[in-house]
Design a protein around this motif. Structure first.
Motif, PDB file in Angstrom:
ATOM      1  N   LEU A   1     -11.844  -2.448   0.518  1.00 53.59           N
ATOM      2  CA  LEU A   1     -10.784  -2.031   1.432  1.00 53.59           C
ATOM      3  C   LEU A   1     -10.515  -0.530   1.333  1.00 53.59           C
ATOM      4  O   LEU A   1     -10.463   0.180   2.340  1.00 53.59           O
ATOM      5  CB  LEU A   1      -9.499  -2.803   1.130  1.00 53.59           C
ATOM      6  N   LEU A   2     -10.332  -0.063   0.112  1.00 52.00           N
ATOM      7  CA  LEU A   2      -9.918   1.331  -0.091  1.00 52.00           C
ATOM      8  C   LEU A   2     -11.028   2.341   0.179  1.00 52.00           C
ATOM      9  O   LEU A   2     -10.753   3.459   0.620  1.00 52.00           O
ATOM     10  CB  LEU A   2      -9.409   1.510  -1.520  1.00 52.00           C
ATOM     11  N   ASN A   3     -12.259   1.962  -0.083  1.00 49.62           N
ATOM     12  CA  ASN A   3     -13.352   2.930  -0.012  1.00 49.62           C
ATOM     13  C   ASN A   3     -14.245   2.801   1.220  1.00 49.62           C
ATOM     14  O   ASN A   3     -14.991   3.730   1.540  1.00 49.62           O
ATOM     15  CB  ASN A   3     -14.225   2.827  -1.263  1.00 49.62           C
ATOM     16  N   GLU A   4     -14.158   1.655   1.906  1.00 48.10           N
ATOM     17  CA  GLU A   4     -15.040   1.463   3.056  1.00 48.10           C
ATOM     18  C   GLU A   4     -14.296   1.042   4.319  1.00 48.10           C
ATOM     19  O   GLU A   4     -14.362   1.724   5.339  1.00 48.10           O
ATOM     20  CB  GLU A   4     -16.132   0.429   2.716  1.00 48.10           C
ATOM     21  N   ILE A   5     -13.595  -0.085   4.249  1.00 41.88           N
ATOM     22  CA  ILE A   5     -13.017  -0.660   5.471  1.00 41.88           C
ATOM     23  C   ILE A   5     -11.966   0.258   6.090  1.00 41.88           C
ATOM     24  O   ILE A   5     -12.052   0.609   7.280  1.00 41.88           O
ATOM     25  CB  ILE A   5     -12.422  -2.052   5.179  1.00 41.88           C
ATOM     26  N   ILE A   6     -10.979   0.647   5.319  1.00 41.33           N
ATOM     27  CA  ILE A   6      -9.901   1.477   5.870  1.00 41.33           C
ATOM     28  C   ILE A   6     -10.392   2.878   6.226  1.00 41.33           C
ATOM     29  O   ILE A   6     -10.087   3.379   7.325  1.00 41.33           O
ATOM     30  CB  ILE A   6      -8.706   1.506   4.909  1.00 41.33           C
ATOM     31  N   PRO A   7     -11.160   3.568   5.375  1.00 45.73           N
ATOM     32  CA  PRO A   7     -11.675   4.889   5.793  1.00 45.73           C
ATOM     33  C   PRO A   7     -12.507   4.829   7.071  1.00 45.73           C
ATOM     34  O   PRO A   7     -12.455   5.748   7.890  1.00 45.73           O
ATOM     35  CB  PRO A   7     -12.526   5.325   4.589  1.00 45.73           C
ATOM     36  N   SER A   8     -13.268   3.734   7.243  1.00 51.30           N
ATOM     37  CA  SER A   8     -14.082   3.597   8.447  1.00 51.30           C
ATOM     38  C   SER A   8     -13.214   3.541   9.699  1.00 51.30           C
ATOM     39  O   SER A   8     -13.571   4.099  10.746  1.00 51.30           O
ATOM     40  CB  SER A   8     -14.939   2.338   8.350  1.00 51.30           C
ATOM     41  N   ILE A   9     -12.056   2.875   9.599  1.00 49.52           N
ATOM     42  CA  ILE A   9     -11.129   2.802  10.732  1.00 49.52           C
ATOM     43  C   ILE A   9     -10.514   4.170  10.999  1.00 49.52           C
ATOM     44  O   ILE A   9     -10.498   4.660  12.135  1.00 49.52           O
ATOM     45  CB  ILE A   9     -10.031   1.759  10.451  1.00 49.52           C
ATOM     46  N   LEU A  10     -10.039   4.813   9.957  1.00 55.92           N
ATOM     47  CA  LEU A  10      -9.313   6.075  10.133  1.00 55.92           C
ATOM     48  C   LEU A  10     -10.198   7.197  10.663  1.00 55.92           C
ATOM     49  O   LEU A  10      -9.732   8.053  11.425  1.00 55.92           O
ATOM     50  CB  LEU A  10      -8.669   6.488   8.815  1.00 55.92           C
ATOM     51  N   LYS A  11     -11.444   7.191  10.301  1.00 58.70           N
ATOM     52  CA  LYS A  11     -12.320   8.274  10.762  1.00 58.70           C
ATOM     53  C   LYS A  11     -12.563   8.198  12.266  1.00 58.70           C
ATOM     54  O   LYS A  11     -13.002   9.177  12.881  1.00 58.70           O
ATOM     55  CB  LYS A  11     -13.652   8.251  10.012  1.00 58.70           C
ATOM     56  N   ASN A  12     -12.252   7.044  12.862  1.00 58.80           N
ATOM     57  CA  ASN A  12     -12.437   6.882  14.304  1.00 58.80           C
ATOM     58  C   ASN A  12     -11.198   7.281  15.103  1.00 58.80           C
ATOM     59  O   ASN A  12     -11.133   7.032  16.304  1.00 58.80           O
ATOM     60  CB  ASN A  12     -12.835   5.446  14.628  1.00 58.80           C
ATOM     61  N   GLY A  13     -10.223   7.882  14.435  1.00 59.75           N
ATOM     62  CA  GLY A  13      -9.105   8.452  15.149  1.00 59.75           C
ATOM     63  C   GLY A  13      -7.831   7.646  15.167  1.00 59.75           C
ATOM     64  O   GLY A  13      -6.842   8.065  15.771  1.00 59.75           O
ATOM     65  N   TYR A  14      -7.826   6.487  14.517  1.00 58.57           N
ATOM     66  CA  TYR A  14      -6.605   5.682  14.459  1.00 58.57           C
ATOM     67  C   TYR A  14      -5.558   6.394  13.602  1.00 58.57           C
ATOM     68  O   TYR A  14      -5.880   7.038  12.608  1.00 58.57           O
ATOM     69  CB  TYR A  14      -6.900   4.310  13.861  1.00 58.57           C
ATOM     70  N   GLN A  15      -4.307   6.225  13.966  1.00 55.33           N
ATOM     71  CA  GLN A  15      -3.231   6.861  13.218  1.00 55.33           C
ATOM     72  C   GLN A  15      -2.751   6.012  12.044  1.00 55.33           C
ATOM     73  O   GLN A  15      -1.933   6.465  11.246  1.00 55.33           O
ATOM     74  CB  GLN A  15      -2.062   7.159  14.161  1.00 55.33           C
ATOM     75  N   GLY A  16      -3.260   4.807  11.959  1.00 49.21           N
ATOM     76  CA  GLY A  16      -2.863   3.943  10.858  1.00 49.21           C
ATOM     77  C   GLY A  16      -3.497   2.582  10.980  1.00 49.21           C
ATOM     78  O   GLY A  16      -4.446   2.380  11.748  1.00 49.21           O
ATOM     79  N   ILE A  17      -2.970   1.634  10.222  1.00 51.63           N
ATOM     80  CA  ILE A  17      -3.557   0.300  10.147  1.00 51.63           C
ATOM     81  C   ILE A  17      -2.478  -0.771  10.248  1.00 51.63           C
ATOM     82  O   ILE A  17      -1.317  -0.556   9.900  1.00 51.63           O
ATOM     83  CB  ILE A  17      -4.348   0.118   8.832  1.00 51.63           C
ATOM     84  N   PHE A  18      -2.898  -1.922  10.714  1.00 49.82           N
ATOM     85  CA  PHE A  18      -2.046  -3.105  10.815  1.00 49.82           C
ATOM     86  C   PHE A  18      -2.547  -4.118   9.807  1.00 49.82           C
ATOM     87  O   PHE A  18      -3.684  -4.589   9.892  1.00 49.82           O
ATOM     88  CB  PHE A  18      -2.110  -3.669  12.233  1.00 49.82           C
TER      89      PHE A  18
END
Length: 299
Positions: free
Chosen positions: A130-147
Motif C-alpha cells: 500500500l505505502l510503496n506501490e498502490i498509493i504512490p501509483s494513484i497519486l502520481k496520476n494527479g489525484y489529490q488524495g485517496i478514498f
C-alpha cells in the motif's frame, strides 16, 4: 491549531493545480493542503468508465484509478478527485492479487462480494504494498488524495473470531496513521470504519457514511429504507467523529431507485438536514444519478 497538513497551504494548492495541468506524473498529487482546501457542496462516487459523463461542476469525485481516467483527472483541476483504495479486501482482478495470494496474506472471500477476498491488515507485506506501490501509483496520476474503503471488514473479522483475528482493528488504525505519515499533505477520506475512527482522529479529512438511510437487497432486487434505529446509530457515529475533529466534513452515500425522483429529493433533503453532503446512486456505482434533472427545480 495548525498541523503538518496545512502548513504552506497557498503554495501547496497552487503547486497541485499546476502539476495536474502540466501532466508531470512524478509530482502530481503531492503537497495538497488537505481539509482546508475546500468545503464541498456535492459528492459523486463513480466506478464506471464513461468519464465524459461526469458533470464539469462536480465538487468531490471518487473514482477508480484507471489509465482511461487520467485525462479526466488532469482536465478537472477545479474538482477534488480521490482514487479508490480498498484497505481490508482485495479483488481477484487486481494486478497484485496473485502476489498477495502467494504470500499467504489473503483469506476467505467476502460472502457479499465473492470476487473480493479479505486481506490481513496486520501483514507487513500488505502494508508495504500500500505505502510503496498502490498509493504512490494513484497519486502520481494527479489525484489529490485517496478514498479508503472496506475498513469495516477488519472490524468484522475480529468480531467474528477474536482469537484468529486479534489486533485487526488496531492494525487497521495503525495503517491509516502510517498512510497519513507517509503522505502528510494528501486528502484522505474514510468510509465508515466506526470501531477504528476513535483511534485516528485528525488523521483523515472526510468521513463517508454508506447506506445511512437506504440501501439495496441483491437477493430481492429491491431498495429499502433502514430502520430508524439503524439510521440513528450510524448518524450518531458520524456526528461523534466530528465531535472528535470539528473540522471533519461528513458525507453520505445511499442507494435508491433513480426513477423515483420524489424519493430521491426527500432523501437528499434529509441528509442535508443532518449536515451531510449526500450522493444517492445505484449499488454498482457505475451509473451517474443526478440530484436534479434539467427540468427539475431546486427545492
Amino acid at each position: 491549531m495548525l498541523n503538518r497538513r496545512v502548513v504552506g497551504i497557498t503554495l501547496a494548492v497552487l503547486v497541485a493545480a499546476a502539476l495536474r495541468g502540466n501532466g508531470d506524473k512524478s509530482l502530481a498529487g503531492a503537497g495538497h493542503a488537505g481539509k482546508l482546501y475546500r468545503q464541498h457542496q456535492s459528492l459523486m462516487v463513480y466506478y464506471g468508465d464513461r468519464y465524459d459523463t461526469i458533470p464539469d461542476d462536480a465538487s468531490l469525485v471518487i473514482i477508480e484509478d484507471r489509465e482511461a481516467a487520467e485525462p479526466f483527472v488532469r482536465r478537472h483541476v477545479e474538482s477534488t478527485i480521490l482514487g479508490y483504495v480498498s484497505i481490508a479486501e482485495v479483488h481477484s482482478g487486481r494486478p497484485f492479487y496473485s502476489r498477495l495470494r502467494s504470500k499467504g496474506v489473503l483469506g476467505a472471500p467476502n460472502p457479499a462480494w465473492p470476487d473480493a477476498y479479505f486481506v490481513d491488515v496486520r501483514s507487513d507485506v500488505w502494508r508495504n504494498l500500500l505505502l510503496n506501490e498502490i498509493i504512490p501509483s494513484i497519486l502520481k496520476n494527479g489525484y489529490q488524495g485517496i478514498f479508503l474503503d472496506t475498513l469495516d471488514s477488519a472490524e468484522s473479522l475480529e468480531r467474528q473470531d477474536p482469537v484468529k483475528f486479534k489486533g485487526m482493528i488496531a492494525a487497521a488504525a495503525d495503517l491509516v496513521r502510517a498512510i497519513r505519515a507517509a503522505f502528510p499533505s494528501i486528502i484522505i477520506m474514510v468510509n465508515r470504519g466506526y470501531a477504528i475512527l476513535p483511534q485516528i482522529p485528525g488523521e483523515f479529512d472526510y468521513l463517508l457514511g454508506e447506506s445511512v438511510r437506504t440501501t439495496f437487497n441483491p437477493q430481492t432486487g429491491a431498495y429499502f429504507r433502514r430502520t430508524e434505529q439503524d439510521i440513528e446509530w450510524q448518524r450518531a457515529r458520524m456526528l461523534e467523529a466530528r465531535d472528535r475533529d470539528p473540522s471533519l466534513q461528513l458525507f453520505s452515500l445511499d442507494y435508491w431507485n433513480p426513477k423515483d425522483r420524489v424519493g430521491l429529493a426527500a432523501l437528499y433533503a434529509e441528509a442535508r438536514a443532518d449536515g451531510f453532503v449526500p450522493y444517492i446512486a445505484t449499488p454498482d456505482l457505475t451509473q451517474i444519478v443526478p440530484e436534479r434533472l434539467p427540468n427539475e427545480r431546486a427545492p
